[in-house]
Motif scaffolding. Sequence first.
Motif, PDB file in Angstrom:
ATOM      1  N   ARG A 103       0.836  -1.214   0.000  1.00  0.00           N
ATOM      2  CA  ARG A 103       0.000   0.000   0.000  1.00  0.00           C
ATOM      3  C   ARG A 103       0.860   1.249   0.000  1.00  0.00           C
ATOM      4  O   ARG A 103       0.594   2.210  -0.728  1.00  0.00           O
ATOM      5  CB  ARG A 103      -0.926  -0.003   1.214  1.00  0.00           C
ATOM      6  CG  ARG A 103      -2.163  -0.840   1.030  1.00  0.00           C
ATOM      7  CD  ARG A 103      -3.180  -0.558   2.114  1.00  0.00           C
ATOM      8  NE  ARG A 103      -2.706  -0.910   3.446  1.00  0.00           N
ATOM      9  CZ  ARG A 103      -2.858  -2.100   4.004  1.00  0.00           C
ATOM     10  NH1 ARG A 103      -3.467  -3.064   3.343  1.00  0.00           N
ATOM     11  NH2 ARG A 103      -2.413  -2.327   5.221  1.00  0.00           N
ATOM     12  N   GLU A 104       1.912   1.250   0.816  1.00  0.00           N
ATOM     13  CA  GLU A 104       2.789   2.417   0.888  1.00  0.00           C
ATOM     14  C   GLU A 104       3.523   2.627  -0.431  1.00  0.00           C
ATOM     15  O   GLU A 104       3.664   3.758  -0.899  1.00  0.00           O
ATOM     16  CB  GLU A 104       3.784   2.255   2.034  1.00  0.00           C
ATOM     17  CG  GLU A 104       4.712   3.434   2.223  1.00  0.00           C
ATOM     18  CD  GLU A 104       4.012   4.727   2.556  1.00  0.00           C
ATOM     19  OE1 GLU A 104       4.584   5.795   2.267  1.00  0.00           O
ATOM     20  OE2 GLU A 104       2.880   4.701   3.098  1.00  0.00           O
ATOM     21  N   ARG A 105       3.994   1.552  -1.047  1.00  0.00           N
ATOM     22  CA  ARG A 105       4.688   1.670  -2.337  1.00  0.00           C
ATOM     23  C   ARG A 105       3.759   2.223  -3.402  1.00  0.00           C
ATOM     24  O   ARG A 105       4.113   3.136  -4.160  1.00  0.00           O
ATOM     25  CB  ARG A 105       5.234   0.303  -2.771  1.00  0.00           C
ATOM     26  CG  ARG A 105       5.983   0.347  -4.098  1.00  0.00           C
ATOM     27  CD  ARG A 105       6.544  -1.018  -4.478  1.00  0.00           C
ATOM     28  NE  ARG A 105       5.574  -2.096  -4.440  1.00  0.00           N
ATOM     29  CZ  ARG A 105       4.695  -2.365  -5.412  1.00  0.00           C
ATOM     30  NH1 ARG A 105       4.661  -1.622  -6.488  1.00  0.00           N
ATOM     31  NH2 ARG A 105       3.857  -3.375  -5.299  1.00  0.00           N
ATOM     32  N   LEU A 106       2.523   1.710  -3.456  1.00  0.00           N
ATOM     33  CA  LEU A 106       1.553   2.200  -4.427  1.00  0.00           C
ATOM     34  C   LEU A 106       1.189   3.665  -4.163  1.00  0.00           C
ATOM     35  O   LEU A 106       1.027   4.454  -5.096  1.00  0.00           O
ATOM     36  CB  LEU A 106       0.290   1.331  -4.410  1.00  0.00           C
ATOM     37  CG  LEU A 106       0.472  -0.088  -4.924  1.00  0.00           C
ATOM     38  CD1 LEU A 106      -0.794  -0.897  -4.697  1.00  0.00           C
ATOM     39  CD2 LEU A 106       0.853  -0.078  -6.394  1.00  0.00           C
ATOM     40  N   ARG A 107       1.090   4.042  -2.889  1.00  0.00           N
ATOM     41  CA  ARG A 107       0.783   5.426  -2.547  1.00  0.00           C
ATOM     42  C   ARG A 107       1.911   6.357  -2.995  1.00  0.00           C
ATOM     43  O   ARG A 107       1.666   7.414  -3.568  1.00  0.00           O
ATOM     44  CB  ARG A 107       0.560   5.549  -1.043  1.00  0.00           C
ATOM     45  CG  ARG A 107       0.043   6.921  -0.606  1.00  0.00           C
ATOM     46  CD  ARG A 107      -0.124   6.987   0.892  1.00  0.00           C
ATOM     47  NE  ARG A 107       1.145   7.082   1.584  1.00  0.00           N
ATOM     48  CZ  ARG A 107       1.846   8.220   1.726  1.00  0.00           C
ATOM     49  NH1 ARG A 107       1.390   9.331   1.232  1.00  0.00           N
ATOM     50  NH2 ARG A 107       2.980   8.216   2.364  1.00  0.00           N
ATOM     51  N   GLN A 108       3.160   5.931  -2.767  1.00  0.00           N
ATOM     52  CA  GLN A 108       4.303   6.748  -3.173  1.00  0.00           C
ATOM     53  C   GLN A 108       4.369   6.883  -4.694  1.00  0.00           C
ATOM     54  O   GLN A 108       4.665   7.958  -5.215  1.00  0.00           O
ATOM     55  CB  GLN A 108       5.613   6.132  -2.650  1.00  0.00           C
ATOM     56  CG  GLN A 108       5.776   6.200  -1.156  1.00  0.00           C
ATOM     57  CD  GLN A 108       5.903   7.620  -0.658  1.00  0.00           C
ATOM     58  OE1 GLN A 108       6.427   8.482  -1.341  1.00  0.00           O
ATOM     59  NE2 GLN A 108       5.405   7.860   0.541  1.00  0.00           N
ATOM     60  N   ASN A 162       1.113  11.954  -9.720  1.00  0.00           N
ATOM     61  CA  ASN A 162       0.093  12.981  -9.627  1.00  0.00           C
ATOM     62  C   ASN A 162       0.208  13.701  -8.282  1.00  0.00           C
ATOM     63  O   ASN A 162      -0.566  13.450  -7.371  1.00  0.00           O
ATOM     64  CB  ASN A 162      -1.287  12.325  -9.780  1.00  0.00           C
ATOM     65  CG  ASN A 162      -2.386  13.331  -9.947  1.00  0.00           C
ATOM     66  OD1 ASN A 162      -2.130  14.508 -10.107  1.00  0.00           O
ATOM     67  ND2 ASN A 162      -3.614  12.857  -9.897  1.00  0.00           N
ATOM     68  N   PRO A 163       1.165  14.648  -8.152  1.00  0.00           N
ATOM     69  CA  PRO A 163       1.413  15.264  -6.845  1.00  0.00           C
ATOM     70  C   PRO A 163       0.258  16.115  -6.323  1.00  0.00           C
ATOM     71  O   PRO A 163       0.115  16.289  -5.127  1.00  0.00           O
ATOM     72  CB  PRO A 163       2.660  16.104  -7.078  1.00  0.00           C
ATOM     73  CG  PRO A 163       2.760  16.281  -8.541  1.00  0.00           C
ATOM     74  CD  PRO A 163       2.077  15.119  -9.176  1.00  0.00           C
ATOM     75  N   THR A 164      -0.579  16.670  -7.183  1.00  0.00           N
ATOM     76  CA  THR A 164      -1.692  17.494  -6.709  1.00  0.00           C
ATOM     77  C   THR A 164      -2.995  16.718  -6.663  1.00  0.00           C
ATOM     78  O   THR A 164      -4.052  17.306  -6.450  1.00  0.00           O
ATOM     79  CB  THR A 164      -1.874  18.730  -7.605  1.00  0.00           C
ATOM     80  OG1 THR A 164      -2.143  18.293  -8.937  1.00  0.00           O
ATOM     81  CG2 THR A 164      -0.650  19.605  -7.582  1.00  0.00           C
ATOM     82  N   GLY A 165      -2.938  15.415  -6.836  1.00  0.00           N
ATOM     83  CA  GLY A 165      -4.154  14.602  -6.843  1.00  0.00           C
ATOM     84  C   GLY A 165      -4.907  14.648  -5.530  1.00  0.00           C
ATOM     85  O   GLY A 165      -6.130  14.744  -5.514  1.00  0.00           O
ATOM     86  N   ALA A 166      -4.201  14.602  -4.419  1.00  0.00           N
ATOM     87  CA  ALA A 166      -4.868  14.636  -3.118  1.00  0.00           C
ATOM     88  C   ALA A 166      -5.533  15.982  -2.894  1.00  0.00           C
ATOM     89  O   ALA A 166      -6.643  16.057  -2.363  1.00  0.00           O
ATOM     90  CB  ALA A 166      -3.858  14.357  -1.999  1.00  0.00           C
ATOM     91  N   LEU A 167      -4.891  17.053  -3.327  1.00  0.00           N
ATOM     92  CA  LEU A 167      -5.479  18.380  -3.176  1.00  0.00           C
ATOM     93  C   LEU A 167      -6.722  18.507  -4.051  1.00  0.00           C
ATOM     94  O   LEU A 167      -7.747  19.015  -3.607  1.00  0.00           O
ATOM     95  CB  LEU A 167      -4.452  19.449  -3.553  1.00  0.00           C
ATOM     96  CG  LEU A 167      -4.881  20.886  -3.390  1.00  0.00           C
ATOM     97  CD1 LEU A 167      -5.127  21.185  -1.916  1.00  0.00           C
ATOM     98  CD2 LEU A 167      -3.833  21.815  -3.945  1.00  0.00           C
ATOM     99  N   ASN A 168      -6.641  18.012  -5.274  1.00  0.00           N
ATOM    100  CA  ASN A 168      -7.787  18.052  -6.181  1.00  0.00           C
ATOM    101  C   ASN A 168      -8.943  17.231  -5.620  1.00  0.00           C
ATOM    102  O   ASN A 168     -10.097  17.688  -5.625  1.00  0.00           O
ATOM    103  CB  ASN A 168      -7.367  17.519  -7.550  1.00  0.00           C
ATOM    104  CG  ASN A 168      -8.414  17.740  -8.603  1.00  0.00           C
ATOM    105  OD1 ASN A 168      -9.245  18.629  -8.498  1.00  0.00           O
ATOM    106  ND2 ASN A 168      -8.377  16.926  -9.638  1.00  0.00           N
ATOM    107  N   ASP A 169      -8.652  16.049  -5.108  1.00  0.00           N
ATOM    108  CA  ASP A 169      -9.688  15.221  -4.492  1.00  0.00           C
ATOM    109  C   ASP A 169     -10.306  15.921  -3.294  1.00  0.00           C
ATOM    110  O   ASP A 169     -11.509  15.854  -3.074  1.00  0.00           O
ATOM    111  CB  ASP A 169      -9.111  13.875  -4.042  1.00  0.00           C
ATOM    112  CG  ASP A 169      -8.710  12.998  -5.211  1.00  0.00           C
ATOM    113  OD1 ASP A 169      -9.148  13.283  -6.338  1.00  0.00           O
ATOM    114  OD2 ASP A 169      -7.949  12.037  -4.984  1.00  0.00           O
TER     115      ASP A 169
END
Length: 71
Positions: free
Chosen positions: A12-17, A23-30
């Motif tokens: 999970r951590e590897r996939l998250r990284q 997509n560095p701004t994906g969490a902000l967009n979400d």
Amino acid sequence: MSNENETPERRRERLRQEELKRNPTGALNDAFHRADTGGLADLVGSLGWKGTGVLILVIIIGFIIASIVLR
């Protein structure tokens, strides 16, 4: 370490990284899209502590600019 011996937590951590690299701004967009239907707690929870700090700074700076302009 091969993928066969990888623990679920490490996977999970590897996939998250990898996702953050792609997509560095994906969490902000979400977070902002989630804020349309959720509350402030959903927005802050999805931004993390760094994003929450930036959001607070933007709000404070916005109030300061508004008070100077509307004086």
